[in-house]
Design a protein around this motif. Structure first.
Motif, PDB file in Angstrom:
ATOM      1  N   CYS A   1      22.358 -13.687   5.798  1.00 44.28           N
ATOM      2  CA  CYS A   1      21.718 -12.657   5.028  1.00 44.28           C
ATOM      3  C   CYS A   1      20.822 -12.912   3.986  1.00 44.28           C
ATOM      4  O   CYS A   1      21.368 -13.919   3.280  1.00 44.28           O
ATOM      5  N   CYS A   2      19.986 -11.995   3.380  1.00 41.21           N
ATOM      6  CA  CYS A   2      19.236 -12.241   2.189  1.00 41.21           C
ATOM      7  C   CYS A   2      20.195 -12.142   1.001  1.00 41.21           C
ATOM      8  O   CYS A   2      20.805 -11.322   0.854  1.00 41.21           O
ATOM      9  N   ARG A   3      20.070 -13.199   0.071  1.00 42.90           N
ATOM     10  CA  ARG A   3      20.804 -13.074  -1.121  1.00 42.90           C
ATOM     11  C   ARG A   3      20.459 -11.841  -2.017  1.00 42.90           C
ATOM     12  O   ARG A   3      21.166 -11.425  -2.816  1.00 42.90           O
ATOM     13  N   HIS A   4      19.211 -11.353  -2.043  1.00 44.27           N
ATOM     14  CA  HIS A   4      18.669 -10.412  -2.749  1.00 44.27           C
ATOM     15  C   HIS A   4      18.916  -9.070  -2.276  1.00 44.27           C
ATOM     16  O   HIS A   4      19.187  -8.140  -3.171  1.00 44.27           O
ATOM     17  N   CYS A   5      18.939  -8.808  -1.044  1.00 41.73           N
ATOM     18  CA  CYS A   5      18.959  -7.372  -0.533  1.00 41.73           C
ATOM     19  C   CYS A   5      20.109  -7.302   0.651  1.00 41.73           C
ATOM     20  O   CYS A   5      20.695  -6.146   0.819  1.00 41.73           O
ATOM     21  N   GLY A   6      20.579  -8.215   1.269  1.00 39.30           N
ATOM     22  CA  GLY A   6      21.540  -8.101   2.233  1.00 39.30           C
ATOM     23  C   GLY A   6      21.171  -7.959   3.624  1.00 39.30           C
ATOM     24  O   GLY A   6      21.747  -7.627   4.593  1.00 39.30           O
ATOM     25  N   HIS A   7      19.668  -7.873   3.672  1.00 36.87           N
ATOM     26  CA  HIS A   7      19.374  -7.753   5.239  1.00 36.87           C
ATOM     27  C   HIS A   7      19.864  -8.989   5.892  1.00 36.87           C
ATOM     28  O   HIS A   7      19.847 -10.023   5.562  1.00 36.87           O
ATOM     29  N   ALA A   8      20.085  -8.741   7.219  1.00 37.62           N
ATOM     30  CA  ALA A   8      20.831  -9.607   8.015  1.00 37.62           C
ATOM     31  C   ALA A   8      19.847 -10.252   9.156  1.00 37.62           C
ATOM     32  O   ALA A   8      18.823  -9.604   9.761  1.00 37.62           O
ATOM     33  N   PHE A   9      19.871 -11.370   9.522  1.00 40.43           N
ATOM     34  CA  PHE A   9      19.293 -12.148  10.501  1.00 40.43           C
ATOM     35  C   PHE A   9      20.131 -12.923  11.636  1.00 40.43           C
ATOM     36  O   PHE A   9      21.190 -13.314  10.929  1.00 40.43           O
ATOM     37  N   LEU A  10      19.543 -13.179  12.836  1.00 33.28           N
ATOM     38  CA  LEU A  10      20.362 -13.996  13.584  1.00 33.28           C
ATOM     39  C   LEU A  10      19.449 -15.368  13.551  1.00 33.28           C
ATOM     40  O   LEU A  10      18.210 -15.211  13.480  1.00 33.28           O
ATOM     41  N   ARG A  11      20.069 -16.533  13.515  1.00 34.19           N
ATOM     42  CA  ARG A  11      19.446 -17.762  13.575  1.00 34.19           C
ATOM     43  C   ARG A  11      20.097 -18.608  14.423  1.00 34.19           C
ATOM     44  O   ARG A  11      21.291 -18.603  14.833  1.00 34.19           O
ATOM     45  N   TYR A  12      19.122 -19.498  15.261  1.00 30.55           N
ATOM     46  CA  TYR A  12      19.588 -19.970  16.318  1.00 30.55           C
ATOM     47  C   TYR A  12      18.777 -21.448  16.537  1.00 30.55           C
ATOM     48  O   TYR A  12      17.586 -21.140  16.358  1.00 30.55           O
ATOM     49  N   THR A  13      19.240 -22.341  16.859  1.00 31.92           N
ATOM     50  CA  THR A  13      18.427 -23.594  17.070  1.00 31.92           C
ATOM     51  C   THR A  13      18.259 -24.142  18.380  1.00 31.92           C
ATOM     52  O   THR A  13      19.405 -24.164  19.077  1.00 31.92           O
ATOM     53  N   GLU A  14      17.244 -24.332  18.898  1.00 31.43           N
ATOM     54  CA  GLU A  14      17.042 -24.682  20.240  1.00 31.43           C
ATOM     55  C   GLU A  14      16.720 -26.206  20.371  1.00 31.43           C
ATOM     56  O   GLU A  14      16.135 -26.701  19.684  1.00 31.43           O
ATOM     57  N   TYR A  15      17.636 -26.736  21.231  1.00 30.46           N
ATOM     58  CA  TYR A  15      17.413 -28.206  21.050  1.00 30.46           C
ATOM     59  C   TYR A  15      16.897 -28.538  22.454  1.00 30.46           C
ATOM     60  O   TYR A  15      17.266 -28.408  23.522  1.00 30.46           O
ATOM     61  N   GLY A  16      15.658 -29.314  22.455  1.00 30.67           N
ATOM     62  CA  GLY A  16      15.020 -29.810  23.635  1.00 30.67           C
ATOM     63  C   GLY A  16      15.033 -31.332  23.607  1.00 30.67           C
ATOM     64  O   GLY A  16      15.574 -31.857  22.953  1.00 30.67           O
ATOM     65  N   GLY A  17      14.421 -31.812  24.720  1.00 28.87           N
ATOM     66  CA  GLY A  17      14.488 -33.271  25.021  1.00 28.87           C
ATOM     67  C   GLY A  17      14.075 -34.111  23.805  1.00 28.87           C
ATOM     68  O   GLY A  17      14.554 -35.116  23.410  1.00 28.87           O
ATOM     69  N   TYR A  18      13.091 -33.586  23.125  1.00 26.30           N
ATOM     70  CA  TYR A  18      12.443 -34.300  22.008  1.00 26.30           C
ATOM     71  C   TYR A  18      11.977 -33.372  20.904  1.00 26.30           C
ATOM     72  O   TYR A  18      11.142 -34.084  19.813  1.00 26.30           O
ATOM     73  N   TYR A  19      12.887 -32.423  20.743  1.00 27.48           N
ATOM     74  CA  TYR A  19      12.313 -31.430  19.598  1.00 27.48           C
ATOM     75  C   TYR A  19      13.859 -30.462  19.265  1.00 27.48           C
ATOM     76  O   TYR A  19      14.630 -30.626  19.916  1.00 27.48           O
ATOM     77  N   GLU A  20      13.463 -30.101  18.109  1.00 31.07           N
ATOM     78  CA  GLU A  20      14.657 -29.071  17.594  1.00 31.07           C
ATOM     79  C   GLU A  20      13.714 -28.037  17.043  1.00 31.07           C
ATOM     80  O   GLU A  20      12.857 -28.380  16.208  1.00 31.07           O
ATOM     81  N   ASP A  21      14.195 -26.805  17.419  1.00 29.20           N
ATOM     82  CA  ASP A  21      13.165 -25.724  17.020  1.00 29.20           C
ATOM     83  C   ASP A  21      14.151 -24.471  16.248  1.00 29.20           C
ATOM     84  O   ASP A  21      15.127 -24.064  17.313  1.00 29.20           O
ATOM     85  N   LYS A  22      14.031 -24.355  15.082  1.00 31.06           N
ATOM     86  CA  LYS A  22      15.084 -23.345  14.454  1.00 31.06           C
ATOM     87  C   LYS A  22      14.282 -21.913  14.658  1.00 31.06           C
ATOM     88  O   LYS A  22      13.151 -22.008  14.270  1.00 31.06           O
ATOM     89  N   ARG A  23      15.008 -20.985  15.233  1.00 33.67           N
ATOM     90  CA  ARG A  23      14.630 -19.744  15.308  1.00 33.67           C
ATOM     91  C   ARG A  23      15.232 -18.573  14.346  1.00 33.67           C
ATOM     92  O   ARG A  23      16.365 -19.110  14.085  1.00 33.67           O
ATOM     93  N   ILE A  24      14.406 -17.753  14.420  1.00 35.12           N
ATOM     94  CA  ILE A  24      15.041 -16.668  13.660  1.00 35.12           C
ATOM     95  C   ILE A  24      14.913 -15.035  14.004  1.00 35.12           C
ATOM     96  O   ILE A  24      13.563 -14.977  14.647  1.00 35.12           O
ATOM     97  N   ARG A  25      15.494 -14.297  13.947  1.00 32.27           N
ATOM     98  CA  ARG A  25      15.180 -12.619  14.174  1.00 32.27           C
ATOM     99  C   ARG A  25      15.897 -11.876  13.372  1.00 32.27           C
ATOM    100  O   ARG A  25      17.235 -12.106  12.918  1.00 32.27           O
ATOM    101  N   SER A  26      15.405 -10.649  13.017  1.00 34.57           N
ATOM    102  CA  SER A  26      15.919  -9.753  12.438  1.00 34.57           C
ATOM    103  C   SER A  26      17.217  -8.989  12.996  1.00 34.57           C
ATOM    104  O   SER A  26      16.814  -8.816  14.140  1.00 34.57           O
ATOM    105  N   LEU A  27      18.099  -8.859  12.598  1.00 30.55           N
ATOM    106  CA  LEU A  27      19.273  -8.107  13.251  1.00 30.55           C
ATOM    107  C   LEU A  27      18.965  -6.649  13.285  1.00 30.55           C
ATOM    108  O   LEU A  27      19.391  -6.086  12.019  1.00 30.55           O
ATOM    109  N   GLN A  28      18.458  -6.227  14.274  1.00 25.80           N
ATOM    110  CA  GLN A  28      18.011  -4.690  14.412  1.00 25.80           C
ATOM    111  C   GLN A  28      19.070  -3.958  15.032  1.00 25.80           C
ATOM    112  O   GLN A  28      19.441  -4.236  16.021  1.00 25.80           O
TER     113      GLN A  28
END
Length: 124
Positions: free
Chosen positions: A91-118
């Motif tokens: 959640c945002c420290r200022h307003c409280g808006h919520a997000f989902l966060r997920y890390t995709e792990y591939g063979g040679y990479y790590e991709d941090k992903r985010i999406r607003s929780l609607q």
């Protein structure tokens, strides 16, 4: 982070405000890679839908009954399906808006992903 039930996440989503100036640049409708030029300092972890080491491994099946895909802004947020079921809620420290966060792990990479929780996209 503490484990959250799908009901906990749904309650958070329904009670949240619109994104503020601090978190609006991260309020993506669909899953997006976390922007490399942005900081997550305005966000704080609230909980997780799954914790490593749990007996039941969460499914990798996605839920797209209307023909959406992983990246679609209108894709449902199925909390018991991938990738929401492996996400953390922040959640945002200022307003409280919520997000989902997920890390995709591939063979040679790590991709941090985010999406607003609607709340209107959450399905059971």
């Amino acid at each position: 982070m503490p484990k959250l039930s799908p009901e906990d996440v749904e309650r958070l989503a329904r009670a949240q405000p619109a994104p503020c100036a601090h978190c609006a640049p991260l309020a993506f409708a669909g899953w997006e890679s976390f922007p490399g030029d942005k900081s997550d300092a305005a966000l704080e972890g609230v909980g997780t839908l799954w914790q490593a080491g749990e007996e039941d491994e969460p499914t990798l099946e996605e839920h797209h009954p209307a023909g959406t895909n992983y990246w679609s802004p209108e894709a449902p947020i199925a909390l018991r399906c991938f990738p929401a079921n492996r996400s953390e809620v922040w959640c945002c420290r200022h307003c409280g808006h919520a997000f989902l966060r997920y890390t995709e792990y591939g063979g040679y990479y790590e991709d941090k992903r985010i999406r607003s929780l609607q709340p209107e996209l959450i399905v059971k």
